[in-house]
Design a protein around this motif. Structure first.
Motif, PDB file in Angstrom:
ATOM      1  N   UNK A 464       5.209 -10.433  -0.823  1.00 30.81           N
ATOM      2  CA  UNK A 464       6.173 -11.309  -0.690  1.00 30.81           C
ATOM      3  C   UNK A 464       6.858 -11.897  -1.918  1.00 30.81           C
ATOM      4  N   UNK A 465       6.176 -12.160  -2.752  1.00 25.77           N
ATOM      5  CA  UNK A 465       6.840 -12.570  -4.189  1.00 25.77           C
ATOM      6  C   UNK A 465       6.110 -12.181  -5.313  1.00 25.77           C
ATOM      7  N   UNK A 466       6.821 -11.755  -6.158  1.00 28.26           N
ATOM      8  CA  UNK A 466       6.281 -11.385  -7.645  1.00 28.26           C
ATOM      9  C   UNK A 466       5.987  -9.860  -7.393  1.00 28.26           C
ATOM     10  N   UNK A 467       6.065  -9.058  -8.895  1.00 38.33           N
ATOM     11  CA  UNK A 467       5.432  -7.777  -8.690  1.00 38.33           C
ATOM     12  C   UNK A 467       4.150  -7.762  -8.739  1.00 38.33           C
ATOM     13  N   UNK A 468       3.619  -6.740  -8.240  1.00 39.91           N
ATOM     14  CA  UNK A 468       2.340  -6.533  -7.924  1.00 39.91           C
ATOM     15  C   UNK A 468       1.860  -4.995  -8.303  1.00 39.91           C
ATOM     16  N   UNK A 469       0.615  -4.758  -8.592  1.00 41.55           N
ATOM     17  CA  UNK A 469       0.030  -3.616  -8.800  1.00 41.55           C
ATOM     18  C   UNK A 469      -1.001  -3.366  -7.424  1.00 41.55           C
ATOM     19  N   UNK A 470      -0.550  -2.026  -7.060  1.00 43.46           N
ATOM     20  CA  UNK A 470      -1.195  -1.797  -5.762  1.00 43.46           C
ATOM     21  C   UNK A 470      -2.064  -0.524  -6.193  1.00 43.46           C
ATOM     22  N   UNK A 471      -3.374  -0.702  -5.600  1.00 39.01           N
ATOM     23  CA  UNK A 471      -4.352   0.632  -5.680  1.00 39.01           C
ATOM     24  C   UNK A 471      -4.864   0.849  -4.363  1.00 39.01           C
ATOM     25  N   UNK A 472      -4.711   2.068  -3.790  1.00 36.51           N
ATOM     26  CA  UNK A 472      -5.200   2.605  -2.712  1.00 36.51           C
ATOM     27  C   UNK A 472      -6.081   3.878  -2.805  1.00 36.51           C
ATOM     28  N   UNK A 473      -7.032   3.877  -2.289  1.00 39.59           N
ATOM     29  CA  UNK A 473      -8.156   4.760  -2.245  1.00 39.59           C
ATOM     30  C   UNK A 473      -8.755   5.139  -1.116  1.00 39.59           C
ATOM     31  N   UNK A 474      -8.461   6.497  -0.632  1.00 34.54           N
ATOM     32  CA  UNK A 474      -9.074   6.707   0.722  1.00 34.54           C
ATOM     33  C   UNK A 474      -9.162   8.333   0.818  1.00 34.54           C
ATOM     34  N   UNK A 475      -9.718   8.845   1.827  1.00 31.18           N
ATOM     35  CA  UNK A 475     -10.158  10.156   1.859  1.00 31.18           C
ATOM     36  C   UNK A 475      -9.429  10.685   3.290  1.00 31.18           C
ATOM     37  N   UNK A 476      -9.882  12.036   3.399  1.00 28.22           N
ATOM     38  CA  UNK A 476      -9.624  12.836   4.829  1.00 28.22           C
ATOM     39  C   UNK A 476      -8.032  12.760   5.037  1.00 28.22           C
ATOM     40  N   UNK A 477      -7.178  12.448   4.181  1.00 29.79           N
ATOM     41  CA  UNK A 477      -5.966  13.042   4.393  1.00 29.79           C
ATOM     42  C   UNK A 477      -5.219  14.223   4.763  1.00 29.79           C
ATOM     43  N   UNK A 478      -6.282  15.226   4.143  1.00 31.99           N
ATOM     44  CA  UNK A 478      -5.816  16.404   4.428  1.00 31.99           C
ATOM     45  C   UNK A 478      -7.235  17.316   4.998  1.00 31.99           C
TER      46      UNK A 478
END
Length: 601
Positions: A464-478
């Motif tokens: 919603x507000x301010x810059x942010x750092x996003x980290x996503x880590x998952x498996x089984x995408x392929x």
């Protein structure tokens, strides 16, 4: 100190052993209740990302709460490491030792463990311990879970075994030093105090048991409980034929490179028990998916118990007939300073899949098909301009459980090595500058089968507000979660980012992984900076099915359609179940459709 006085010695008996078994487990459960009710961060108080356990004075596991299998399986490694630094003779009443270094303790840096001795009179009766995932321990990104770290120094502050409390007095200067290196110091102070309180409750309850039974008898019961577990394990092993059976599966890259990373395990059943050999597994990698030996051992213990005897008491007796070979410098036993943050998230789950796949070669009725395959970490953090303070939202998202021979997989749950809850939508929106746009089951994501797999989850969050750092880590995408005995694989996971609606793709800064208002597919593991208004989407994988889909009872297929779990088209094309306009099973057309599908297969 005053000498302890014990009641007259009593002989051991099966009923007394069972009473003490549950008494010790209830002590660990109460410790967990204190920890979650007094913690400050939502990650511990709401998601319950923590575990508690009781040990002998020599560091052998006696009892644990039903918390997180990964934590509980590797905590004996932590306790042994602490006792190597602080032998029992150096510990005193009121002490508490803190540690989080993976190359000593086995976990990743956000998991801070506190261990306290239990003294009855002047005799050290045992140890109580808890481990909790803190929302930030420094490092390159908020949440301390960068997917692109190349050495452990980028993942946060490392704490060797150190006394955070001596004879009841907290080392406030050490806490101040640690907090000074973290983004969320307020939560850190609150959660550490909660951990100390949890151990204090465990000490109080252990002293009550010692007062009732006396230290010598309580110790004898602890020893007998571990011996009993060992005897039950040996008996349960008789259902596994002698020989060697193997399996191999793959991680989808290490966060830096997207090529497959193999994990191979061979299980040998012999007269002495089991040998689990990970020879042939990929060498350690540059990215943060390297699993310490402690993590690997936890996976072995979990799978062996799950397959052989799920009701087996969790203690040191489980490990006595297991030999585990983890080649040094491999993905399952890396050499310092390899990064490890996402091994708990991804590699641990793949190790469990591989071990279950090996057991499926000889006892498929005792295992599940592959589950969602990851704890699916979702972290958003930064400075909230409204408060001028850092925040760190940390979540692991459930997915589909693999089906078993006699039941469907559960929908939208954590599987295998984790057992946390979700963060309620209201808590997220109250605590962070985030909005939850969507949260629910992913329709048609389950692997079809006589028993279908569980459905994955969808979580969409807008900054919603301010810059942010996003980290996503998952498996089984392929590589989808595999099915068993004719069951189909679950649907693959998906991760994507949508930039603010008023932002054009050409305005993206170098290195940002955002494109247009439609979610742009991203690798399963990514870390990036985003602008306010950005929406992040994560869909976790469904579980694999068990048995041929055409053997599923038509009424169960109809019910899945009615409940919105699968599409009507799926019912007809995969399960061969034809429904009328009123969604009743058309029995004659269903027989014809299934016969046609069998012929085509």
């Amino acid at each position: 100190m005053a000498k302890e006085t014990n009641p007259p010695a009593r002989s051991l008996d099966p009923a007394g052993l069972e009473v003490l078994h549950h008494a010790l487990a209830s002590v660990a459960e109460e410790m967990g209740a204190v920890l979650t009710r007094t913690a400050l961060s939502p990650n511990i108080k709401d998601r319950r990302d923590c575990s508690t356990a009781i040990y002998t004075a020599g560091g052998r596991l006696v009892a644990q709460a039903e918390h997180i299998p990964l934590h509980l399986g590797l905590m004996p490694t932590v306790v042994r490491a602490v006792l190597a630094e602080y032998p029992p003779g150096t510990l005193e009443p009121g002490d508490a030792v803190m540690i989080n270094d993976p190359y000593i303790s086995g976990s990743h840096l956000p998991d801070i463990c506190l261990i306290s001795p239990v003294f009855h009179g002047d005799t050290m009766l045992g140890l109580v311990a808890n481990l909790a995932h803190h929302v930030d321990v420094g490092g390159a990104v908020p949440g301390s879970m960068s997917t692109v770290a190349t050495e452990i120094f980028q993942e946060g502050i490392r704490i060797p075994p150190v006394k955070i409390r001596r004879r009841g007095k907290v080392n406030t200067e050490l806490l101040k030093l640690l907090a000074h290196n973290l983004r969320t110091a307020r939560e850190f102070y609150g959660d550490i105090q909660a951990q100390l309180s949890a151990n204090d409750r465990g000490i109080a309850r252990m002293l009550e048991l010692a007062g009732r039974y006396g230290t010598p008898l309580l110790r004898r019961y602890m020893e007998e409980l571990m011996a009993y577990t060992h005897r039950r394990l040996l008996s349960a092993l008789e259902v596994i034929p002698r020989g060697t059976f193997s399996c191999e599966d793959f991680l989808e890259g290490d966060g830096l490179v997207e090529g497959p990373v193999n994990i191979r395990a061979s299980i040998t059943r012999h007269d002495r028990g089991l040998t689990v050999d990970f020879s042939g597994t990929h060498a350690q990698v540059r990215g943060p998916v390297n699993a310490t030996r402690g993590v690997t051992l936890a996976c072995v213990y979990f799978v062996v118990k799950s397959v052989l005897d799920p009701d087996l008491p969790s203690n040191d007796g489980l490990t006595r007939s297991l030999e585990v070979i983890t080649p040094s410098g491999s993905l399952v036993n890396p050499i310092f300073p390899a990064p490890v943050a996402h091994a708990n998230i991804n590699t641990a789950q793949r190790i469990a899949d591989v071990l279950l796949g090996a057991f499926a070669r000889v006892a498929p009725e005792r295992v599940t098909a592959a589950g969602t395959g990851s704890m699916s970490n979702f972290t958003v953090g930064g400075m909230d301009p409204a408060t001028g303070k850092y925040y760190s939202y940390v979540e692991t998202c459930g997915g589909g459980q693999g089906a078993k021979c006699d039941r469907d997989g559960l929908d939208g749950v954590h599987v295998h090595m984790t057992n946390t809850r979700n963060t309620p939508v209201e808590v997220i929106e109250q605590s962070y500058p985030l909005r939850v746009d969507r949260y629910g089951l992913a329709r048609d994501s389950a692997g079809a089968g006589k028993q279908r797999g569980g459905l994955g989850l969808i979580r969409e969050i807008t900054v919603l507000r301010g810059e942010a750092t996003v980290s996503v880590s998952t498996e089984r995408t392929r590589i989808p979660p595999w099915g068993l005995c004719g069951g189909l694989p679950g649907q693959r996971a998906f991760a994507g980012i949508s930039p603010p609606a008023n932002r054009k793709p050409e305005d993206n800064r170098e290195g940002e992984k955002i494109g247009n208002t439609t979610p742009v597919s991203s690798p399963g593991k990514f870390t990036c900076r985003v602008s306010p208004g950005t929406r992040i989407t994560l869909q976790t994988a469904g579980g694999g099915g068990f048995g041929p889909p055409l053997e599923r009872e038509p009424e169960r297929v109809r019910r899945d359609v009615l409940e919105g779990l699968i599409e009507r088209q799926t019912a007809e094309e995969i399960y061969g179940v034809v429904l009328t306009e009123q969604l009743a099973v058309d029995e004659e057309r269903t027989r014809e459709k299934r016969q046609k599908l069998r012929s085509s297969h």
